[in-house]
Design a protein around this motif. Structure first.
Motif, short mmCIF file in Angstrom:
data_model
loop_
_atom_site.label_atom_id
_atom_site.label_comp_id
_atom_site.label_asym_id
_atom_site.label_seq_id
_atom_site.Cartn_x
_atom_site.Cartn_y
_atom_site.Cartn_z
N GLY A 237 2.82 83.10 24.89
CA GLY A 237 3.99 82.44 24.33
C GLY A 237 3.71 81.00 23.99
O GLY A 237 2.57 80.59 23.81
N GLY A 238 4.77 80.20 23.90
CA GLY A 238 4.63 78.80 23.53
C GLY A 238 4.68 78.61 22.03
O GLY A 238 4.79 79.57 21.26
N LYS A 239 4.58 77.36 21.59
CA LYS A 239 4.68 77.06 20.17
C LYS A 239 3.40 77.37 19.40
O LYS A 239 3.44 77.69 18.21
CB LYS A 239 5.02 75.58 19.98
N THR A 240 2.24 77.29 20.08
CA THR A 240 0.96 77.44 19.38
C THR A 240 0.84 78.73 18.58
O THR A 240 0.38 78.70 17.44
CB THR A 240 -0.20 77.31 20.37
N PRO A 241 1.23 79.90 19.10
CA PRO A 241 0.98 81.13 18.35
C PRO A 241 2.01 81.48 17.29
O PRO A 241 1.86 82.52 16.62
CB PRO A 241 0.95 82.19 19.44
N ILE B 267 -7.00 90.46 32.68
CA ILE B 267 -7.36 89.68 31.49
C ILE B 267 -8.84 89.85 31.18
O ILE B 267 -9.24 90.07 30.03
CB ILE B 267 -7.02 88.19 31.70
N ALA B 268 -9.67 89.74 32.21
CA ALA B 268 -11.13 89.74 32.01
C ALA B 268 -11.65 91.07 31.49
O ALA B 268 -12.72 91.13 30.89
CB ALA B 268 -11.83 89.38 33.32
N ARG B 269 -10.92 92.15 31.71
CA ARG B 269 -11.37 93.46 31.23
C ARG B 269 -11.11 93.67 29.74
O ARG B 269 -11.58 94.66 29.15
CB ARG B 269 -10.68 94.58 32.02
N ALA B 270 -10.38 92.78 29.09
CA ALA B 270 -10.04 92.96 27.67
C ALA B 270 -11.29 93.11 26.81
O ALA B 270 -12.30 92.43 27.03
CB ALA B 270 -9.21 91.78 27.18
N ARG B 271 -11.21 93.97 25.84
CA ARG B 271 -12.36 94.18 24.94
C ARG B 271 -12.59 92.97 24.04
O ARG B 271 -13.73 92.65 23.69
CB ARG B 271 -12.15 95.43 24.10
N ASN B 272 -11.52 92.32 23.63
CA ASN B 272 -11.59 91.10 22.82
C ASN B 272 -10.69 90.06 23.45
O ASN B 272 -9.47 90.24 23.48
CB ASN B 272 -11.12 91.37 21.38
N LEU B 273 -11.28 88.98 23.96
CA LEU B 273 -10.53 87.92 24.61
C LEU B 273 -10.59 86.69 23.71
O LEU B 273 -11.66 86.11 23.49
CB LEU B 273 -11.12 87.61 25.98
N LEU B 274 -9.46 86.30 23.15
CA LEU B 274 -9.39 85.24 22.15
C LEU B 274 -8.54 84.09 22.70
O LEU B 274 -7.43 84.31 23.18
CB LEU B 274 -8.78 85.77 20.86
N VAL B 275 -9.07 82.87 22.61
CA VAL B 275 -8.36 81.68 23.07
C VAL B 275 -7.91 80.89 21.85
O VAL B 275 -8.71 80.60 20.96
CB VAL B 275 -9.26 80.81 23.97
N HIS B 276 -6.64 80.54 21.81
CA HIS B 276 -6.03 79.88 20.65
C HIS B 276 -5.60 78.48 21.06
O HIS B 276 -4.68 78.32 21.87
CB HIS B 276 -4.83 80.72 20.19
N LEU B 277 -6.26 77.46 20.49
CA LEU B 277 -6.00 76.07 20.85
C LEU B 277 -5.75 75.25 19.60
O LEU B 277 -6.35 75.49 18.55
CB LEU B 277 -7.19 75.46 21.59
N THR B 278 -4.89 74.23 19.72
CA THR B 278 -4.67 73.29 18.63
C THR B 278 -4.61 71.87 19.18
O THR B 278 -4.16 71.65 20.30
CB THR B 278 -3.37 73.60 17.86
N LYS C 180 -6.39 69.12 23.33
CA LYS C 180 -6.64 70.42 23.94
C LYS C 180 -8.13 70.79 23.86
O LYS C 180 -8.69 71.35 24.81
CB LYS C 180 -5.81 71.50 23.25
N LYS C 181 -8.76 70.47 22.74
CA LYS C 181 -10.18 70.78 22.61
C LYS C 181 -10.99 70.00 23.65
O LYS C 181 -11.88 70.56 24.30
CB LYS C 181 -10.68 70.44 21.21
N THR C 182 -10.68 68.72 23.80
CA THR C 182 -11.38 67.90 24.79
C THR C 182 -11.17 68.44 26.19
O THR C 182 -12.10 68.53 27.00
CB THR C 182 -10.90 66.44 24.71
N GLN C 183 -9.93 68.81 26.50
CA GLN C 183 -9.62 69.35 27.83
C GLN C 183 -10.32 70.68 28.07
O GLN C 183 -10.83 70.94 29.17
CB GLN C 183 -8.10 69.51 27.98
N PHE C 184 -10.36 71.51 27.05
CA PHE C 184 -11.03 72.80 27.18
C PHE C 184 -12.52 72.61 27.45
O PHE C 184 -13.09 73.24 28.36
CB PHE C 184 -10.82 73.63 25.92
N GLU C 185 -13.16 71.76 26.66
CA GLU C 185 -14.59 71.55 26.84
C GLU C 185 -14.89 70.96 28.21
O GLU C 185 -15.89 71.33 28.85
CB GLU C 185 -15.12 70.66 25.72
N ALA C 186 -14.02 70.05 28.69
CA ALA C 186 -14.22 69.47 30.02
C ALA C 186 -14.05 70.53 31.10
O ALA C 186 -14.82 70.57 32.07
CB ALA C 186 -13.24 68.32 30.24
#
Length: 237
Positions: free
Chosen positions: A48-52, A188-199, A203-209
């Motif tokens: 959920g949330g605004k991103t998707p 979650i980890a068993r998913a065949r395709n695990l996609l992370v959606h960031l904007t 968020k990119k800096t936090q993800f990489e950290a």
């Protein structure tokens, strides 16, 4: 366009959020169609949330046999489904319309007073969905949480048990409002395709950290480290 990788985790960067939304929706639809061809049905778990929201609007334009697709949420706040902060409400407004009305939607909510009280019934309901999930889309919070796996939650370690057979967990974060229901790390980890959606650059800096921190494994890192399917990260400013 693909701009880099972190081991076998692919980071896909886009010049605009619209470009990201279109590309992600196409990948989701293609993976679902592959699943239908291979197994006769497909399953999708969304956040959920605004991103998707923009991606939801693109996805509902994809022409395919949605009657063979099962859809649920990665997590939700334990609220009435018409509450403004309900992820289910957001999905119904922005995703489960037009062609996607043919899909089988499985709610993470019932009339129990708490997620703990409602957990067993929702878990049983969720087991009707083809498992493992063919496509699962995650977001990430500023504290490194994903789904409703919050670093501050007393339930975190049980929820992140890698060999758990449970699909769902109740979560009561101290840093965010409302009790929650969430997929477990194992589900979650068993998913065949695990996609992370960031904007956004932050968020990119936090993800990489979070991914680079070897001592404090935040939930987003724990989930991606445990994943055994395809892992892609989609990002746009």
């Amino acid at each position: 366009m693909i701009r880099g990788t972190m081991a076998d985790l692919t980071l896909r960067e886009y010049d605009s959020r619209v470009d990201l939304d279109i590309s992600l929706a196409r990948e989701v639809a293609a993976a679902l169609e592959d699943a239908i061809s291979a197994r006769g049905a497909a399953s999708l778990a969304v956040s959920g949330g605004k991103t998707p929201i923009g991606m939801f609007q693109q996805l509902r334009q994809m022409r395919m046999d949605w009657s063979k697709v099962w859809i649920t949420l990665v997590d939700d706040r334990w609220l009435p489904v018409d509450h403004p902060d309900s992820n289910e409400r957001l999905a119904r407004v922005h995703l489960l319309k037009y062609q996607l009305e043919a899909a089988h939607y499985v709610s993470l909510h019932n009339d129990a007073a708490t997620p703990e009280a409602g957990l067993a019934e929702v878990e049983a309901r969720l087991r009707a969905i083809p498992q493992p999930f063919d496509v699962l889309i995650l977001g990430m919070g500023e504290d490194g949480h994903t789904a409703s796996l919050f670093p501050c939650a007393a339930e975190l370690e049980d929820a992140c048990a890698p060999e758990s057979s449970q699909l769902l967990t109740a979560v009561n974060p101290t840093s965010a409002p409302y009790p929650r229901i969430s997929l477990t790390l194992a589900a979650i980890a068993r998913a065949r395709n695990l996609l992370v959606h960031l904007t956004g650059a932050r968020k990119k800096t936090q993800f990489e950290a979070a991914m680079a921190n070897p001592t404090e494994k935040l939930p987003i890192k724990r989930v991606l480290d445990a994943a055994n399917g395809i892992r892609h990260v989609y990002w746009a400013e």
